[in-house]
Every structure is written in C-alpha cells, then in structure tokens.
Write a protein that holds these residues in place. Structure first.
Motif, short mmCIF file in Angstrom:
data_model
loop_
_atom_site.label_atom_id
_atom_site.label_comp_id
_atom_site.label_asym_id
_atom_site.label_seq_id
_atom_site.Cartn_x
_atom_site.Cartn_y
_atom_site.Cartn_z
N PRO A 133 0.80 -1.22 0.00
CA PRO A 133 0.00 0.00 0.00
C PRO A 133 0.83 1.27 0.00
O PRO A 133 0.44 2.28 -0.60
N GLU A 134 1.99 1.23 0.66
CA GLU A 134 2.82 2.42 0.76
C GLU A 134 3.45 2.83 -0.57
O GLU A 134 3.96 3.94 -0.71
N GLU A 135 3.44 1.92 -1.54
CA GLU A 135 4.12 2.17 -2.81
C GLU A 135 3.17 2.19 -4.01
O GLU A 135 3.61 2.10 -5.15
N ASP A 136 1.86 2.30 -3.75
CA ASP A 136 0.91 2.15 -4.86
C ASP A 136 0.38 3.49 -5.39
O ASP A 136 -0.62 3.53 -6.10
N GLU A 137 1.06 4.60 -5.06
CA GLU A 137 0.51 5.91 -5.43
C GLU A 137 0.48 6.14 -6.93
O GLU A 137 -0.27 6.99 -7.41
N THR A 158 -0.28 -10.86 8.75
CA THR A 158 -0.85 -9.51 8.77
C THR A 158 -1.51 -9.28 10.12
O THR A 158 -2.61 -9.77 10.38
N ASP A 159 -0.84 -8.52 11.00
CA ASP A 159 -1.36 -8.34 12.35
C ASP A 159 -2.32 -7.16 12.43
O ASP A 159 -2.61 -6.50 11.43
N GLU A 160 -2.81 -6.90 13.64
CA GLU A 160 -3.81 -5.85 13.83
C GLU A 160 -3.27 -4.46 13.48
O GLU A 160 -4.03 -3.59 13.06
N ALA A 161 -1.98 -4.28 13.63
CA ALA A 161 -1.40 -2.99 13.30
C ALA A 161 -1.30 -2.79 11.79
O ALA A 161 -1.44 -1.67 11.29
N ARG A 162 -1.09 -3.87 11.07
CA ARG A 162 -0.89 -3.79 9.62
C ARG A 162 -2.20 -3.86 8.85
O ARG A 162 -2.32 -3.29 7.75
N LEU A 163 -3.20 -4.52 9.38
CA LEU A 163 -4.44 -4.79 8.65
C LEU A 163 -5.13 -3.53 8.12
O LEU A 163 -5.58 -3.52 6.97
N PRO A 164 -5.22 -2.43 8.89
CA PRO A 164 -5.89 -1.24 8.34
C PRO A 164 -5.23 -0.72 7.07
O PRO A 164 -5.93 -0.27 6.15
N ALA A 165 -3.92 -0.79 6.97
CA ALA A 165 -3.23 -0.33 5.76
C ALA A 165 -3.55 -1.23 4.58
O ALA A 165 -3.69 -0.76 3.44
N VAL A 166 -3.67 -2.53 4.83
CA VAL A 166 -4.00 -3.47 3.77
C VAL A 166 -5.42 -3.23 3.26
O VAL A 166 -5.67 -3.27 2.04
N LEU A 167 -6.33 -2.95 4.17
CA LEU A 167 -7.74 -2.79 3.79
C LEU A 167 -8.05 -1.42 3.21
O LEU A 167 -9.02 -1.27 2.46
N ALA A 168 -7.23 -0.43 3.51
CA ALA A 168 -7.48 0.91 3.00
C ALA A 168 -7.41 0.93 1.48
O ALA A 168 -6.45 0.43 0.88
N ASN A 169 -8.42 1.47 0.85
CA ASN A 169 -8.49 1.61 -0.61
C ASN A 169 -8.54 0.27 -1.36
O ASN A 169 -8.35 0.24 -2.57
N THR A 170 -8.77 -0.82 -0.63
CA THR A 170 -8.99 -2.10 -1.29
C THR A 170 -10.43 -2.16 -1.79
O THR A 170 -11.34 -1.65 -1.13
N SER A 171 -10.64 -2.76 -2.94
CA SER A 171 -12.00 -2.87 -3.47
C SER A 171 -12.17 -4.20 -4.18
O SER A 171 -11.20 -4.88 -4.49
#
Length: 278
Positions: A133-137, A158-171
């Motif tokens: 996610p950090e590199e998909d701009e 994928t832990d609880e700290a990482r999961l929000p970043a994975v789910l953000a902007n996923t469709s």
C-alpha cells in the motif's frame, strides 16, 4: 456495481461461495490459453484470475513459476495478455477477470497506458503481489479512475497494526493467503484460516477469497464455509503441465483435463447452492 460486485451479490443470493480460478496467460501458448480462458466459466469458474507472465514471480511456487516461463518462451507479452481479455469479452460480458502479477511488467508497459488498455480490454481488477500500500501511489489512483478494483493480499502474518493499511483503498474483494510461503507448497489449515478470516471480517464488509494450496473438493467445501470465495491456481496450472508433449506444447488432453478439474472442484459449491434453494 462492478462485475466483481455483481458476482459476489449473485453468489450470496445463491447461498454459496464462488470458485476463483487462476491460469497464466499464454500457457502453454496463446491459442491454447485463450481456449482455456473461454472455457472456464462453463466449467464452474465464477471469477477468473489471469496471470501476467513475469520472469521472476517470487511469491509463486514451482508450478506457477514454470507456467510463466512456458508462456514467456511461447512469446506471451502484455499486449497479448490484454488481447486475450479482449477476445474473452466478445463472448462473455459477465464473468469478472482479475489480472494478477507483479509490478515490473506494468511499470515497463507504463502505468497510465496499462490501466487504460486493461480497462478498455474488459479487465475488472488487479492483484499486484509485490506492490504494498505504501508504494501504490502511481497505480491506485489511475486504476480507480478507470474503474479497476485494486485487490490486496492479507496473510497469516498480517497483524492488527498492519491490517488497516492493507484494507485501505482495497476494493472488489480481499485475497486471504492461507499459508505463510509461496503458492502451491502447503495445504491450508481450515481452523486457523477461519480464525484469521473472522478477524478480517470484523474490519471490512468486502468479500474474502481464500487462496494458496487449495487442490481438493474438501478444501473448497470447507474454506467456502468461512469465506465468500476460494481460489485455485497451482493445481490448475499443474494439470495443464501434466498434459503437455515433450516440447511443452498443448495436446488433445489439455483442455478437457483442465476444465474437468475445474468442474470437479466447483461441485461442492453447486451442491451447496442446490441445498440452499430447497
């Protein structure tokens, strides 16, 4: 709604999970691969992942690595992969196609040109294994503008700290990788997978499809009980490989074996739909 949204809505109405099938574009050659692609929906595929061949598919096990190399050796290119999607869409306007692969071929093709051509050809989504996610701009906004779902991977690590970043902007859906490792090298543990999927479901309303290591009817049945989709890949490309001649070309057995396996693996899902309808 996108084709992916419509498909999962239909599957929910039918009371069953969906079968997501993976093949590599151009394996073992363009014409054979196109014929297989066209035959998948009737055999039982609800969504198709079409692999974009790459010379260094690092997340994939030996079977899918070999399929990429066969395709590249046979002359498969990104243009030909998009041409396959275009040809498929002439006959099928319903079944979603998700292009799956690595960022390098997209970058070389040029990101804006790729998303424009993929959308025009009739692709519905993208799974880019090595693009966090950090590199998909570069890719994400362009894909969204063209209506392409960007589907991300969640894993057992994928832990609880990482999961929000994975789910953000996923469709479209979330792809849950059921094992820690590369494709096709281990079998998923349904109890463990169910716990992880439950954790993800608490954070998103998106459908979840489970993949990596699925190769039996029992696995399809059990995993479909905890998620909206089940992905089969290595087993299918291995079935293709098993039918090739000594020169790596398709034979009269290639299409019936591959499509027969898809039909076999989809049976538990069809049975569940029939049971729900009673």
């Amino acid at each position: 709604m996108t084709r992916i949204d419509q498909t999962f809505a239909r599957l929910k109405a039918e009371g069953r999970g969906g079968l997501v099938t993976f093949i590599t574009a151009g394996d073992p050659d363009y014409e054979t691969s196109l014929s297989l692609l066209k035959g998948l929906p009737a055999a039982g595929a609800d969504i198709i992942e079409l692999g974009m061949p790459f010379s260094d598919p690092m997340a994939d096990g030996p079977a899918i690595q070999a399929s990429s190399l066969r395709a590249l050796k046979a002359g498969q290119t990104m243009k030909k992969t998009l041409s396959m999607v275009r040809e498929f869409r002439k006959e099928d306007q319903v079944t979603p196609i998700v292009l799956m692969g690595y960022y390098n071929p997209i970058y070389v093709y040029a990101v804006d040109r790729f998303v424009a051509d993929a959308s025009e050809a009739g692709a519905d989504g993208l799974i880019i294994v090595d693009l966090p996610p950090e590199e998909d701009e570069e890719l994400r906004p362009a894909a969204a503008e063209r209506g392409l779902n960007l589907i991300r991977l969640a894993t057992p690590t994928t832990d609880e700290a990482r999961l929000p970043a994975v789910l953000a902007n996923t469709s479209g859906f979330v792809y849950y990788v059921s094992i820690a490792g590369i494709t096709g090298t281990a079998a998923p543990d349904v109890t463990s997978v169910g716990a992880h999927v439950g954790r993800i479901k608490a954070r998103t309303d998106l459908p979840i499809a489970i993949g990596f290591g699925v190769k039996s009817q029992e696995q399809v049945r059990d995993l479909a009980a905890v998620a909206e989709g089940v992905v089969v890949g290595s087993a299918l490309v291995s079935a293709i490989a098993d039918t090739l001649d000594k020169d790596g070309r398709g034979t009269a057995e290639t299409e019936p074996k591959l499509l027969g396996l898809v039909q076999y693996l989809s049976e538990p899902l069809r049975q569940r739909a029939e049971a729900s309808a009673i």
